[in-house]
Design a protein around this motif. Structure first.
Motif, PDB file in Angstrom:
ATOM      1  N   ALA A 436      14.135  -0.522 -11.588  1.00 50.75           N
ATOM      2  CA  ALA A 436      12.970   0.301 -11.887  1.00 50.75           C
ATOM      3  C   ALA A 436      13.381   1.537 -12.703  1.00 50.75           C
ATOM      4  O   ALA A 436      12.701   1.911 -13.671  1.00 50.75           O
ATOM      5  CB  ALA A 436      12.274   0.722 -10.597  1.00 50.75           C
ATOM      6  N   VAL A 437      14.478   2.165 -12.298  1.00 54.17           N
ATOM      7  CA  VAL A 437      14.963   3.349 -13.025  1.00 54.17           C
ATOM      8  C   VAL A 437      15.366   2.972 -14.448  1.00 54.17           C
ATOM      9  O   VAL A 437      15.067   3.693 -15.415  1.00 54.17           O
ATOM     10  CB  VAL A 437      16.149   3.993 -12.280  1.00 54.17           C
ATOM     11  CG1 VAL A 437      16.811   5.070 -13.145  1.00 54.17           C
ATOM     12  CG2 VAL A 437      15.687   4.564 -10.951  1.00 54.17           C
ATOM     13  N   LEU A 520       6.042  11.141 -12.888  1.00 55.32           N
ATOM     14  CA  LEU A 520       5.308  10.636 -11.727  1.00 55.32           C
ATOM     15  C   LEU A 520       5.954   9.348 -11.205  1.00 55.32           C
ATOM     16  O   LEU A 520       6.170   9.196  -9.994  1.00 55.32           O
ATOM     17  CB  LEU A 520       3.842  10.381 -12.098  1.00 55.32           C
ATOM     18  CG  LEU A 520       2.935   9.886 -10.961  1.00 55.32           C
ATOM     19  CD1 LEU A 520       2.709  10.978  -9.928  1.00 55.32           C
ATOM     20  CD2 LEU A 520       1.583   9.408 -11.529  1.00 55.32           C
ATOM     21  N   LEU A 521       6.278   8.451 -12.121  1.00 55.35           N
ATOM     22  CA  LEU A 521       6.926   7.198 -11.731  1.00 55.35           C
ATOM     23  C   LEU A 521       8.311   7.458 -11.132  1.00 55.35           C
ATOM     24  O   LEU A 521       8.707   6.841 -10.139  1.00 55.35           O
ATOM     25  CB  LEU A 521       7.062   6.270 -12.941  1.00 55.35           C
ATOM     26  CG  LEU A 521       5.819   5.506 -13.374  1.00 55.35           C
ATOM     27  CD1 LEU A 521       6.135   4.600 -14.557  1.00 55.35           C
ATOM     28  CD2 LEU A 521       5.267   4.669 -12.235  1.00 55.35           C
ATOM     29  N   ALA A 523       9.264  10.085  -9.590  1.00 58.92           N
ATOM     30  CA  ALA A 523       9.095  10.676  -8.257  1.00 58.92           C
ATOM     31  C   ALA A 523       8.813   9.597  -7.221  1.00 58.92           C
ATOM     32  O   ALA A 523       9.317   9.671  -6.084  1.00 58.92           O
ATOM     33  CB  ALA A 523       7.960  11.694  -8.281  1.00 58.92           C
ATOM     34  N   PHE A 524       8.052   8.579  -7.596  1.00 55.83           N
ATOM     35  CA  PHE A 524       7.765   7.506  -6.643  1.00 55.83           C
ATOM     36  C   PHE A 524       8.984   6.620  -6.429  1.00 55.83           C
ATOM     37  O   PHE A 524       9.327   6.272  -5.290  1.00 55.83           O
ATOM     38  CB  PHE A 524       6.596   6.658  -7.144  1.00 55.83           C
ATOM     39  CG  PHE A 524       6.310   5.465  -6.259  1.00 55.83           C
ATOM     40  CD1 PHE A 524       5.678   5.618  -5.041  1.00 55.83           C
ATOM     41  CD2 PHE A 524       6.719   4.187  -6.644  1.00 55.83           C
ATOM     42  CE1 PHE A 524       5.449   4.529  -4.202  1.00 55.83           C
ATOM     43  CE2 PHE A 524       6.487   3.090  -5.824  1.00 55.83           C
ATOM     44  CZ  PHE A 524       5.851   3.262  -4.595  1.00 55.83           C
ATOM     45  N   ILE A 525       9.629   6.247  -7.537  1.00 50.60           N
ATOM     46  CA  ILE A 525      10.818   5.386  -7.422  1.00 50.60           C
ATOM     47  C   ILE A 525      11.904   6.070  -6.588  1.00 50.60           C
ATOM     48  O   ILE A 525      12.619   5.433  -5.806  1.00 50.60           O
ATOM     49  CB  ILE A 525      11.355   5.023  -8.827  1.00 50.60           C
ATOM     50  CG1 ILE A 525      10.326   4.166  -9.583  1.00 50.60           C
ATOM     51  CG2 ILE A 525      12.692   4.295  -8.733  1.00 50.60           C
ATOM     52  CD1 ILE A 525      10.620   3.999 -11.064  1.00 50.60           C
ATOM     53  N   SER A 526      11.983   7.399  -6.738  1.00 50.02           N
ATOM     54  CA  SER A 526      12.978   8.178  -5.987  1.00 50.02           C
ATOM     55  C   SER A 526      12.506   8.497  -4.574  1.00 50.02           C
ATOM     56  O   SER A 526      13.187   9.246  -3.852  1.00 50.02           O
ATOM     57  CB  SER A 526      13.292   9.487  -6.729  1.00 50.02           C
ATOM     58  OG  SER A 526      13.736   9.224  -8.033  1.00 50.02           O
ATOM     59  N   LEU A 534       0.977   8.249  -6.142  1.00 54.08           N
ATOM     60  CA  LEU A 534       1.285   7.598  -7.416  1.00 54.08           C
ATOM     61  C   LEU A 534       0.009   7.019  -8.024  1.00 54.08           C
ATOM     62  O   LEU A 534      -0.288   7.244  -9.210  1.00 54.08           O
ATOM     63  CB  LEU A 534       2.315   6.481  -7.201  1.00 54.08           C
ATOM     64  CG  LEU A 534       2.527   5.534  -8.396  1.00 54.08           C
ATOM     65  CD1 LEU A 534       3.189   6.287  -9.545  1.00 54.08           C
ATOM     66  CD2 LEU A 534       3.369   4.331  -7.991  1.00 54.08           C
ATOM     67  N   ILE A 535      -0.748   6.287  -7.206  1.00 57.46           N
ATOM     68  CA  ILE A 535      -1.967   5.644  -7.713  1.00 57.46           C
ATOM     69  C   ILE A 535      -2.995   6.689  -8.144  1.00 57.46           C
ATOM     70  O   ILE A 535      -3.590   6.583  -9.222  1.00 57.46           O
ATOM     71  CB  ILE A 535      -2.559   4.711  -6.637  1.00 57.46           C
ATOM     72  CG1 ILE A 535      -1.605   3.538  -6.381  1.00 57.46           C
ATOM     73  CG2 ILE A 535      -3.929   4.202  -7.066  1.00 57.46           C
ATOM     74  CD1 ILE A 535      -2.006   2.654  -5.210  1.00 57.46           C
TER      75      ILE A 535
END
Length: 840
Positions: A436-437, A520-521, A523-526, A534-535
């Protein structure tokens, strides 16, 4: 149990409420009772006025109108389609048209929401994805323009495609039912170009699915699903068979069919001419405005700010009222002749699309990428003729469509879909954190890199149009001399700088949305924020991004009072004078508008011109090779004539306008029109028939002949020719007029050949003499003629197209089958719910 079931419905109820609120919030003027002023809707009111007035006055429906282009079928104007269940579903679900344009945005949101659910996306995430589709800029732009059938057809496109996917991957019956339902609605709206793009997207998907099924040795499953989908599609087609059959049948004789003329062969296809079909082609570089809205200046005419370079130059010259001048600047500098705005898909969505290219695996990614790339390259049209020629020549139906850039609606579907599926994958942890990263880095690098490259080195962007200087000369009334040219060049240079400023502002804007979405992405992946944040964040970013750009092209300024919208055209002094004429059937040429690109004249009169994308091919030929030349002669005479006699002398020699019974010419709406003394009336007897071998010879002959004396006829009608001598005492008179029925009284001492100033269309017009069906044939390239026997007779022409009457029966059968399938499905689902659950 009941509480759990109710809880399951909460996301869907919330989605419905959010979509309703957003739709009304974008159009608060609807609550105030105002109406959207739309060019194409006004055009429809002009072109359909005779049809609707006749329906209201008599309770009958006419399938022919004489208000445009001398006369044409009403199939593509205001088609009457009884026995169509889709019509009633559409009318009911769209609140009987009382909530326009709120309903269009609402159903676009609902359509994509349903599609995402069928693709297995969580309902909450589907809400955010629906916003990306429902508020895509092109969608709002075409609402403003009034392309209402296109808007509706686009809204039904996502669930149709998703239904196909669901049938192949999950449940063939439910998927097929979704396809049947929404395809029936899309076909009812009768925008076959959008349906073609829907099917093209499906076709690309089926290729990938077929290959995958073959590799997995699941071809039987693929074949079974295909049979279900085919059956569902056939039911949807049969429901709308009236629309489809009449459109396809008339299409062969319209400009979307093949012309009989052999001039300009290289430009011909079996449909539209290539230059006409590719007139609205997206520029290759212009494609980047999917990411940066003002890359090419936005709409053809836009507003410049008070601190613009243009305003500075105007003030230097002491020009007053600059605010009004700055509102209508030619900000667009791209290759299209005109545009209402860019196809801006959104910086957030473009970023998510690229993220999806790395975060999504398997056929679904390659399908969506392939469809996107093909759509973009086909949108280039004349700028990529290698692919365009291939599709024009080998893909059935493609050469019937104009505005090739419209195919970007496919990208408007595929790009947000891949982006949302990518978010689904990281939420469902279908890819690792490391993957993802990596996907995030690649997507952020590519998209932000493109934007920064354009900002730092905008060498591929000239911000200039070759017609800029000439536009200023014409608009500002400058003289065509050296000093005026120099001044125009100064204005053009200032405009170029303003366009560059517009680009830079939007480029930084898009970069900002890319950065905040990437953060934002990340922050969610982490695991620094939860899924719901996120949504919610994505939904807000997507909405803010698109909403602001949408408002540039559709806002409160586009709304008018309901009274004005109801009557968009006001009678001029010329109109009022003409309407006093009690003659039921004559034609008007309006020189105060573009005659063949305007339907306002048709609102009050039977026009020589009009506005329609599918006028009859033979009439278009006559416009190109005859009427336009005669109009030029008439305009020249009006500019040089010293008296009314000089004008009438010119009119005497305009054979085509005279045979078309052009009784009045409007040259100034505030003045009385010119009455043409040489218009030949409803019908007349001629002295002779001139036989020609080909359409080429026929069109040449009618441009230089005396229609009062001679009828030019193709040799294919030779079996209807006869020997006759004109009886100078004979008479023929129109005594009753309806758009679809004309009655004449004739008196003649011997057999005569009558020419009728009515458009010939063999697929429906029948002639009767004293109630007996009698053959008639085409003369003068577009008119009707027939043998009139000696004595007193009643001649009646009736429009009775068998294709329509037969199609109505098929539509009834299809609607009954549609209802039975729905009833069966509801019943079977109800029975399943009543079955007791199996215990382990």
């Amino acid at each position: 149990m009941s509480n759990i079931k109710m809880k399951n419905f909460v996301p869907y109820i919330v989605a419905f409420i959010i979509f309703l609120i957003l739709s009304f919030a974008y159009f608060p003027e609807v609550i105030e009772g105002k109406k959207l002023s739309q060019h194409d809707k006004q055009t429809f009111k002009g072109s359909s006025k005779e049809i609707l007035d006749f329906r209201e006055k008599t309770g009958e429906n006419t399938l022919w109108t004489n208000s445009m282009f001398g006369g044409m079928p009403a199939y593509l104007i205001s088609n009457y389609t009884p026995n169509n269940i889709a019509k009633y579903i559409y009318t009911f679900t769209n609140a009987y048209g009382k909530l326009r344009p709120v309903n269009f945005v609402f159903f676009a949101l609902v359509g994509f929401f349903i599609a995402l659910l069928l693709f297995g996306v969580d309902p909450w995430l589907s809400i955010a994805g629906a916003i990306a589709f429902g508020f895509s800029t092109y969608f709002l732009i075409i609402i403003e323009a009034g392309h209402l059938t296109k808007v509706s057809a686009m809204a039904y496109m996502p669930p149709i495609i998703a239904g196909v996917y669901y049938a192949y991957t999950k449940d063939k019956l439910k998927g097929a039912l979704v396809v049947m339902f929404f395809l029936a609605l899309q076909l009812y709206r009768n925008h076959l170009q959008i349906t073609f793009y829907t099917l093209l997207t499906i076709f690309i998907y089926i290729i990938f699915e077929a290959v995958s099924s073959f590799k997995k040795k699941q071809f039987n499953k693929f074949l079974t699903a295909s049979i279900f989908l085919t059956a569902a599609s056939l039911i949807a087609v049969s429901v709308n068979f009236t629309n489809i059959a009449t459109t396809l049948d008339y299409g062969k004789d319209s400009i979307r069919g093949k012309s009989e003329l052999t001039f300009d062969k290289e430009n011909k296809t079996s449909g539209l001419d290539k230059d006409y079909a590719t007139a609205w082609s997206y520029g290759v570089t212009e494609t980047f405005n999917l990411l940066i809205p003002n890359l090419f200046g936005g709409a053809s005419y836009g507003k410049l700010p008070e601190d613009s370079e243009m305003n500075k130059e105007l003030k230097k010259l002491g020009v007053g009222n600059t605010r009004d001048i700055l509102k209508q600047m030619p900000t667009y500098w791209g290759p299209q002749s005109f545009t209402s705005g860019p196809v801006y898909i959104g910086a957030v969505i473009i970023f998510l699309f690229f993220f999806g290219l790395f975060a999504v695996k398997g056929n679904i990614k390659w399908w969506l990428l392939s469809a996107t790339v093909i759509a973009i390259m086909l949108a280039w049209g004349k700028h990529f003729m290698l692919l365009t020629d291939f599709f024009l020549d080998y893909f059935p139906g493609y050469n019937k469509f104009r505005t090739l850039s419209m195919i970007l609606v496919i990208a408007e579907f595929t790009m947000p879909l891949l982006g949302i599926i990518a978010i689904k994958n990281i939420i469902d942890k279908k890819i690792s954190k490391q993957e993802a990263v990596k996907a995030l880095k690649w997507a952020a690098g590519i998209v932000s890199g493109i934007i920064l490259l354009l900002i730092i080195n905008p060498g591929i962007l000239s911000f200039q149009n070759e017609n800029d200087a000439m536009w200023f000369i014409r608009s500002f009334g400058l003289k065509d001399d050296g000093s005026s040219q120099q001044l125009a060049d100064i204005f053009a240079s200032a405009l170029s700088k303003d366009r560059a400023s517009m680009f830079r502002a939007d480029a930084w804007r898009s970069l900002g949305f890319v950065v905040v979405t990437a953060l934002l992405l990340w922050a969610f992946i982490s695991e620094k924020i939860k899924q719901q944040y996120l949504i919610a964040g994505l939904g807000i970013f997507i909405l803010v991004d698109l909403w602001a750009v949408d408002k540039r092209y559709l806002n409160s300024e586009d709304f008018v009072s309901a009274r004005y919208e109801k009557t968009p055209f006001k009678k001029s002094k010329a109109d009022e004078f003409i309407l006093k004429d009690s003659d039921p059937d004559y034609r008007v040429l309006n020189l105060t508008v573009s005659p063949f690109n305007d339907a306002s004249t048709s609102y009050f009169h039977k026009s020589i011109g009009g506005y329609h994308g599918a006028k009859m091919q033979r009439y278009q030929d006559l416009i190109t090779y005859g009427i336009s030349l005669e109009i030029s002669k008439l305009i020249n005479a009006l500019n040089t004539a010293s008296s009314e006699l000089d004008i009438q002398a010119t009119l005497m020699n305009l054979s085509i306008l005279n045979m078309l019974n052009t009784k009045y010419i409007i040259v100034n709406p505030d003045m009385l029109p010119i009455k043409n003394k040489y218009a030949l009336g409803h019908a007349w007897f001629v002295n002779e028939i001139k036989e020609v071998e080909t359409a080429d010879e026929e069109i040449k002959a009618v441009s230089r002949f005396n229609p009062e004396r001679t009828a030019v006829a193709d040799k294919r009608f030779k079996n209807l020719f006869f020997n006759f001598r004109k009886d100078t005492a004979a008479s023929i008179k129109l005594i009753k007029y309806k758009p679809n029925e004309l009655e004449y009284k004739t008196i003649a001492g011997s057999n005569q050949l009558a020419v009728f100033s009515e458009i010939y269309y063999e697929k429906g017009w029948n002639a009767y003499i004293d109630g007996k069906l009698t053959p008639h044939f085409r003369v003068n390239y577009v008119l009707r003629a027939m043998k009139i026997p000696e004595g007193e007779h009643t001649v009646v022409f009736k429009f009775e197209p068998s294709v329509w009457s037969n199609a109505v029966k098929v539509s009834l059968a299809g609607s009954i089958l549609f209802i039975l399938v729905v009833i069966y499905f509801v019943y079977s689902e109800f029975k399943k719910s009543e079955m007791p659950e199996k215990k382990d």
